[in-house]
Write a protein that holds these residues in place. Structure first.
Motif, PDB file in Angstrom:
ATOM      1  N   GLN A 158     -92.952 -27.162 -42.274  1.00  0.00           N
ATOM      2  CA  GLN A 158     -91.981 -28.010 -42.964  1.00  0.00           C
ATOM      3  C   GLN A 158     -90.694 -28.131 -42.137  1.00  0.00           C
ATOM      4  OE1 GLN A 158     -90.207 -26.591 -46.705  1.00  0.00           O
ATOM      5  NE2 GLN A 158     -90.696 -28.605 -47.559  1.00  0.00           N
ATOM      6  N   LEU A 159     -90.222 -27.029 -41.590  1.00  0.00           N
ATOM      7  CA  LEU A 159     -89.029 -27.062 -40.736  1.00  0.00           C
ATOM      8  C   LEU A 159     -89.283 -27.900 -39.490  1.00  0.00           C
ATOM      9  CD1 LEU A 159     -87.880 -23.335 -41.043  1.00  0.00           C
ATOM     10  CD2 LEU A 159     -86.806 -25.354 -42.079  1.00  0.00           C
ATOM     11  N   PHE A 160     -90.470 -27.764 -38.910  1.00  0.00           N
ATOM     12  CA  PHE A 160     -90.843 -28.568 -37.744  1.00  0.00           C
ATOM     13  C   PHE A 160     -90.781 -30.054 -38.090  1.00  0.00           C
ATOM     14  CE2 PHE A 160     -93.802 -30.967 -35.175  1.00  0.00           C
ATOM     15  CZ  PHE A 160     -93.562 -30.509 -33.890  1.00  0.00           C
ATOM     16  N   ALA A 161     -91.348 -30.420 -39.239  1.00  0.00           N
ATOM     17  CA  ALA A 161     -91.364 -31.818 -39.662  1.00  0.00           C
ATOM     18  C   ALA A 161     -89.947 -32.346 -39.887  1.00  0.00           C
ATOM     19  CB  ALA A 161     -92.208 -31.982 -40.928  1.00  0.00           C
ATOM     20  N   LEU A 162     -89.063 -31.524 -40.449  1.00  0.00           N
ATOM     21  CA  LEU A 162     -87.671 -31.938 -40.657  1.00  0.00           C
ATOM     22  C   LEU A 162     -86.975 -32.230 -39.324  1.00  0.00           C
ATOM     23  CD1 LEU A 162     -86.522 -29.477 -43.446  1.00  0.00           C
ATOM     24  CD2 LEU A 162     -86.597 -31.970 -43.624  1.00  0.00           C
ATOM     25  N   ALA A 163     -87.274 -31.419 -38.319  1.00  0.00           N
ATOM     26  CA  ALA A 163     -86.602 -31.558 -37.026  1.00  0.00           C
ATOM     27  C   ALA A 163     -87.237 -32.614 -36.129  1.00  0.00           C
ATOM     28  CB  ALA A 163     -86.605 -30.217 -36.298  1.00  0.00           C
ATOM     29  N   PHE A 164     -88.562 -32.691 -36.124  1.00  0.00           N
ATOM     30  CA  PHE A 164     -89.254 -33.506 -35.126  1.00  0.00           C
ATOM     31  C   PHE A 164     -90.154 -34.599 -35.700  1.00  0.00           C
ATOM     32  CE2 PHE A 164     -88.608 -29.220 -33.370  1.00  0.00           C
ATOM     33  CZ  PHE A 164     -87.741 -29.538 -32.344  1.00  0.00           C
ATOM     34  N   GLY A 165     -90.268 -34.667 -37.015  1.00  0.00           N
ATOM     35  CA  GLY A 165     -91.118 -35.694 -37.608  1.00  0.00           C
ATOM     36  C   GLY A 165     -92.577 -35.284 -37.630  1.00  0.00           C
ATOM     37  N   SER A 166     -93.415 -36.136 -37.150  1.00  0.00           N
ATOM     38  CA  SER A 166     -94.862 -35.981 -37.231  1.00  0.00           C
ATOM     39  C   SER A 166     -95.374 -34.650 -36.685  1.00  0.00           C
ATOM     40  CB  SER A 166     -95.533 -37.125 -36.465  1.00  0.00           C
ATOM     41  OG  SER A 166     -96.913 -36.902 -36.402  1.00  0.00           O
ATOM     42  N   ALA A 167     -96.329 -34.074 -37.380  1.00  0.00           N
ATOM     43  CA  ALA A 167     -96.967 -32.841 -36.942  1.00  0.00           C
ATOM     44  C   ALA A 167     -98.195 -33.118 -36.079  1.00  0.00           C
ATOM     45  CB  ALA A 167     -97.360 -32.008 -38.164  1.00  0.00           C
ATOM     46  N   GLY A 207     -85.059 -20.760 -39.599  1.00  0.00           N
ATOM     47  CA  GLY A 207     -84.670 -21.950 -38.865  1.00  0.00           C
ATOM     48  C   GLY A 207     -85.322 -22.045 -37.504  1.00  0.00           C
ATOM     49  N   ILE A 208     -84.993 -23.110 -36.799  1.00  0.00           N
ATOM     50  CA  ILE A 208     -85.529 -23.363 -35.467  1.00  0.00           C
ATOM     51  C   ILE A 208     -84.569 -22.768 -34.445  1.00  0.00           C
ATOM     52  CG2 ILE A 208     -86.089 -25.157 -33.776  1.00  0.00           C
ATOM     53  CD1 ILE A 208     -87.002 -26.874 -36.179  1.00  0.00           C
ATOM     54  N   TRP A 209     -85.088 -21.939 -33.555  1.00  0.00           N
ATOM     55  CA  TRP A 209     -84.259 -21.293 -32.548  1.00  0.00           C
ATOM     56  C   TRP A 209     -84.617 -21.721 -31.128  1.00  0.00           C
ATOM     57  CZ3 TRP A 209     -87.978 -18.437 -30.136  1.00  0.00           C
ATOM     58  CH2 TRP A 209     -89.016 -17.925 -30.923  1.00  0.00           C
ATOM     59  N   PHE A 210     -85.687 -22.443 -30.941  1.00  0.00           N
ATOM     60  CA  PHE A 210     -86.019 -23.043 -29.650  1.00  0.00           C
ATOM     61  C   PHE A 210     -86.802 -24.319 -29.917  1.00  0.00           C
ATOM     62  CE2 PHE A 210     -88.417 -23.963 -25.858  1.00  0.00           C
ATOM     63  CZ  PHE A 210     -87.474 -23.749 -24.864  1.00  0.00           C
ATOM     64  N   PRO A 211     -86.441 -25.415 -29.278  1.00  0.00           N
ATOM     65  CA  PRO A 211     -85.371 -25.596 -28.303  1.00  0.00           C
ATOM     66  C   PRO A 211     -84.001 -25.647 -28.984  1.00  0.00           C
ATOM     67  CG  PRO A 211     -86.421 -27.700 -28.719  1.00  0.00           C
ATOM     68  CD  PRO A 211     -87.183 -26.669 -29.507  1.00  0.00           C
ATOM     69  N   GLN A 212     -82.957 -25.497 -28.170  1.00  0.00           N
ATOM     70  CA  GLN A 212     -81.601 -25.559 -28.690  1.00  0.00           C
ATOM     71  C   GLN A 212     -81.327 -26.943 -29.276  1.00  0.00           C
ATOM     72  OE1 GLN A 212     -78.748 -24.406 -25.748  1.00  0.00           O
ATOM     73  NE2 GLN A 212     -79.608 -22.373 -25.495  1.00  0.00           N
ATOM     74  N   GLY A 213     -80.383 -26.991 -30.199  1.00  0.00           N
ATOM     75  CA  GLY A 213     -79.980 -28.256 -30.792  1.00  0.00           C
ATOM     76  C   GLY A 213     -80.535 -28.488 -32.178  1.00  0.00           C
ATOM     77  N   GLN A 214     -81.427 -27.604 -32.641  1.00  0.00           N
ATOM     78  CA  GLN A 214     -82.035 -27.765 -33.967  1.00  0.00           C
ATOM     79  C   GLN A 214     -81.613 -26.639 -34.913  1.00  0.00           C
ATOM     80  OE1 GLN A 214     -83.621 -30.547 -34.597  1.00  0.00           O
ATOM     81  NE2 GLN A 214     -83.456 -31.147 -32.456  1.00  0.00           N
TER      82      GLN A 214
END
Length: 115
Positions: free
Chosen positions: A57-66, A99-106
């Motif tokens: 879910q966190l991945f989808a929030l940051a990057f969209g499509s899985a 949360g997302i810790w790599f890559p930076q910026g998320q």
């Protein structure tokens, strides 16, 4: 799915739909786990989450499509991360918090403002 990276545990198969899997709420007292999400064309994404579904879910929030995801694995020991690229670029990220810790910026993803 067998892990080809030493030190990483295999997680269950990726879920077809994030809605089909329970993601514990922030009010539930649950443990956090660091995950490495391997994606095509990139080193991957480091995320700490309550569950594999929460990490997705966190991945989808940051990057969209899985669709780009190849695998999701729990990290047993941070020493198994890429020491030349991932570890030096953690910056001030808190890999112990959700949360997302790599890559930076998320870093804002998962800090309580969302999900």
């Amino acid at each position: 799915m067998t892990s080809s990276i030493p030190g990483l545990l295999d997680c269950s198969a990726l879920h077809a739909s994030l809605d089909a899997t329970h993601v514990p709420s922030s009010q539930e007292n649950v443990s956090m786990y660091p995950y490495w999400i391997k994606i095509s064309g990139h080193l991957g994404v480091g995320v700490t989450a309550r569950s594999e579904a929460d990490a997705l879910q966190l991945f989808a929030l940051a990057f969209g499509s899985a669709e780009k995801i190849i695998s999701v694995e729990i990290i047993k020991d941070m020493k198994y991360l890429d020491q030349d690229h991932v570890v030096p670029n953690l910056g001030g990220a808190n890999w112990l918090g959700r949360g997302i810790w790599f890559p930076q910026g998320q870093e804002r993803i998962g800090n309580g403002d969302n999900a």
